[in-house]
Design a protein around this motif. Sequence first.
Motif, PDB file in Angstrom:
ATOM      1  N   SER A   7      -5.345  14.972  -2.255  1.00  0.00           N
ATOM      2  CA  SER A   7      -5.403  13.579  -2.684  1.00  0.00           C
ATOM      3  C   SER A   7      -6.135  13.460  -4.009  1.00  0.00           C
ATOM      4  CB  SER A   7      -6.125  12.731  -1.631  1.00  0.00           C
ATOM      5  OG  SER A   7      -7.529  12.978  -1.682  1.00  0.00           O
ATOM      6  N   TRP A  35      -1.970   3.779  -5.355  1.00  0.00           N
ATOM      7  CA  TRP A  35      -0.670   4.220  -4.866  1.00  0.00           C
ATOM      8  C   TRP A  35      -0.740   5.557  -4.125  1.00  0.00           C
ATOM      9  CZ3 TRP A  35       0.212   8.865  -7.173  1.00  0.00           C
ATOM     10  CH2 TRP A  35      -0.309   9.086  -8.450  1.00  0.00           C
ATOM     11  N   ASP A  36      -1.885   6.227  -4.164  1.00  0.00           N
ATOM     12  CA  ASP A  36      -1.993   7.535  -3.521  1.00  0.00           C
ATOM     13  C   ASP A  36      -2.239   7.359  -2.032  1.00  0.00           C
ATOM     14  OD1 ASP A  36      -2.287  10.208  -2.928  1.00  0.00           O
ATOM     15  OD2 ASP A  36      -4.383  10.288  -3.598  1.00  0.00           O
ATOM     16  N   ASN A  37      -1.154   7.100  -1.310  1.00  0.00           N
ATOM     17  CA  ASN A  37      -1.223   6.977   0.142  1.00  0.00           C
ATOM     18  C   ASN A  37      -0.243   7.916   0.830  1.00  0.00           C
ATOM     19  OD1 ASN A  37      -3.082   4.532   0.603  1.00  0.00           O
ATOM     20  ND2 ASN A  37      -1.660   3.797  -0.948  1.00  0.00           N
ATOM     21  N   PRO A  91      -4.764  12.298   4.257  1.00  0.00           N
ATOM     22  CA  PRO A  91      -5.483  11.040   4.502  1.00  0.00           C
ATOM     23  C   PRO A  91      -6.979  11.243   4.678  1.00  0.00           C
ATOM     24  CG  PRO A  91      -4.431  11.779   6.516  1.00  0.00           C
ATOM     25  CD  PRO A  91      -4.030  12.756   5.445  1.00  0.00           C
ATOM     26  N   ASP A 105     -10.930   3.542  -0.374  1.00  0.00           N
ATOM     27  CA  ASP A 105     -10.996   4.086  -1.729  1.00  0.00           C
ATOM     28  C   ASP A 105     -12.287   3.721  -2.442  1.00  0.00           C
ATOM     29  OD1 ASP A 105      -8.497   5.037  -1.207  1.00  0.00           O
ATOM     30  OD2 ASP A 105      -7.496   4.068  -2.902  1.00  0.00           O
ATOM     31  N   ARG A 114       2.034  13.245   5.461  1.00  0.00           N
ATOM     32  CA  ARG A 114       0.968  13.265   4.463  1.00  0.00           C
ATOM     33  C   ARG A 114       0.351  14.660   4.323  1.00  0.00           C
ATOM     34  NH1 ARG A 114      -2.760   7.942   4.285  1.00  0.00           N
ATOM     35  NH2 ARG A 114      -3.241   8.999   2.317  1.00  0.00           N
ATOM     36  N   THR A 149       5.494   6.893  -0.265  1.00  0.00           N
ATOM     37  CA  THR A 149       4.825   5.624  -0.610  1.00  0.00           C
ATOM     38  C   THR A 149       4.744   5.370  -2.104  1.00  0.00           C
ATOM     39  OG1 THR A 149       2.473   6.292  -0.774  1.00  0.00           O
ATOM     40  CG2 THR A 149       3.353   5.894   1.443  1.00  0.00           C
TER      41      THR A 149
END
Length: 714
Positions: A138, A174-176, A180, A185, A622, A676
């Motif tokens: 991430s 937008w980083d979903n 996770p 955030d 993810r 996403t």
Amino acid sequence: MTNPIRTTSDVKFSHALTGPYLPTPGKVPGWPFAEMGRWKIDADGSADEWVQGLIEWRREHRIRIGFDDSLYRDPRLAWSQSNFVHTLLMVEDRYFYDPKTGRYTVDRYLDDLEGRLGRVDSVLVWYIYPNIGVDDRSQFDLVDALPGGIAGLKQVVADFHRRGVKVFLPTMPWDNGTAPNDAPDWERMAAIVAETGADGINGDTYSGVPLAFHRACEARGRPVVLQPETTAQAGDHILSWNLQSWTKRVPDESIPTVLKLKWLEPRHIINIENRWSRQRTNDLQHALFNGVGYVAWENVFGFVNLFTPRDGETLRRVAMVQRRFADLIAGPDWRPYERTLQAGIFASRFQGDGRILWTLINRQEYAIDGEQLSVPYNAGTRYFDVWNGVELDPRIDRDRAILSVPMAGRGFGAILALAAGQVLDGLDAFLADMAARAVLPLDSFPARWTAAAQTLVPIAPTTPHTQAPDGMIAIPAADFDFVVHGIEIEGYAAEGVDVQYPWEESPRRHHRHRMHIDAFWIDRFPVTNAQFRTFLADSGYAPADTRNFLKHWQDGAPPAGWENKPVTWVSLEDARAYAGWAGKRLPREWEWQYAAQGTDGRAYPWGEDWDATAVPEPSLARVMPDPVDIGTHPAGASPFGVEDLVGTIWQWTDEYHDDRVRAAVLRGGNAYQPQTSHWYFPQGYRLDEHGKFLLMAPAKDRSAGIGFRCAADR
């Protein structure tokens, strides 16, 4: 009869006024002159009523948005009100980090910028996009991937602070789709800010950064300046806690525009961002006219868009004036569209404490010299052409002072008035500096933009093998149509995007070349964990930069059951070391493509149409799936029998570099498809597609999604 109804201004602005720019003064003529007759617009004659109407609108609008200026009054954040030159720093910039010494080179980076553009006020350290999504790390994990991890980033911040430069860090809502984490955030960003001592947060794609980020940082004793990428879709209420912002696509019309948020709160210093522009005069004129800053962004996700010498010198001089009079520019008494004497000359007045600064721009293509302003005159007032560094001798006409300065075509100017008895410390030195600069007019600096030339890194040939090395397949010589294009998300099809092959004059996205390829050998499969373990045991190889090296291994060995899976978490340097030990080399990109495609131009190794049985099942989860064992999908073999080319792991091939950027060409794609957002590193399964992966240091370049195979000469 005379109308008995009176008004302070016939110009009224809607309470629903949206967008980042205010309407310009003057009546636009009707058809057919709306475009070709814009010279008919009397902006100067309409300006007084326009400004009065805008003053009234501002008073009402601040009530509507519940404007609270308490953060603007916080002395810990006041630096933002003179943050005029803001640069976006790609951590992959070769001026910022030296992989040979393993050291950050902040001084080298700043020395280069200051030599070309002048002083830098703040920097946005960018370490996430466009490589994010090649694996499941991430945006927050990529901090740890930097050389030295978060401690290394902390030292970078300290190095910038030592040079008087403030530091922003990015966050991306937008980083979903990557790995996770339960923490929101803003809490994760606040922890990074507190640990590194950063000064601000830039909200990528945010139209106003949420207040939660400020509160989370404040709770950790580190208040920050929030800076969204845009405010175009945001409600203006965000002005209370977003002390800065970016704006884009400033209109390039004959009449300059006023930036709405700067008008609402003059202490809100907007930075104009125009990353793809090759000619920045319009942006810099608007910066001077509005009293706002500029994003000096030259390494645009690996696309090198350097300032021309003329634009660089223009930015230097504009910012010199702005910094010297920052208290006026951020003060409450700003009057845009000050009345001028010549058509095409526009001025803003910034006033306070016995001083007045007028900034002037010439929207005409030709020079306009002579009298520019007629201003109220008070005995003893002194006037200075601060743009050219000289004192003025105005013509006094009764109670008016008529001020004359030269204005080059599409040029710039600034005039200072000092009331009688006013002394401004350092003014003489500043004027001398500006006068020294003015010896060379801006139009004497080159204004031609050229794309940065790239060099393909050589690959030494191997000792020719007459017999097939173990696990390799013979690829015959052929004349080959090498057709490929880069799949970078941004950059349009502009010159300078993607890579530059040796037969091309400049980098570009689309490539086609008929070439002869000599016979060679290529590995049937990607190199496995077991093979790499043998290499380590036999060679004693240990990289100088060990961060993230074979990150998935446990106690010096691959996990149980991973022996025949492609090795990952190896850098380009690690792959080259293995190839050298094996008496092999990495394949040229065109060799890789020819081995995968043959000579019929097929889209995939097995044919023209996608075959789901020929590749691992793509994952939308993810967390990145484990790679499959080599040889699991024989249906995916190429015409020559080469397997696991597509959809298993990205594979290292060639490296290119220019003065600022190193990048590797990746081929084949992997099975990880984070969802996403369309901003993740795009997959390149087709054989006419390649990925451009920016290189910084082995620590950051290593990835769970990238491996390699070898080639050898025949």
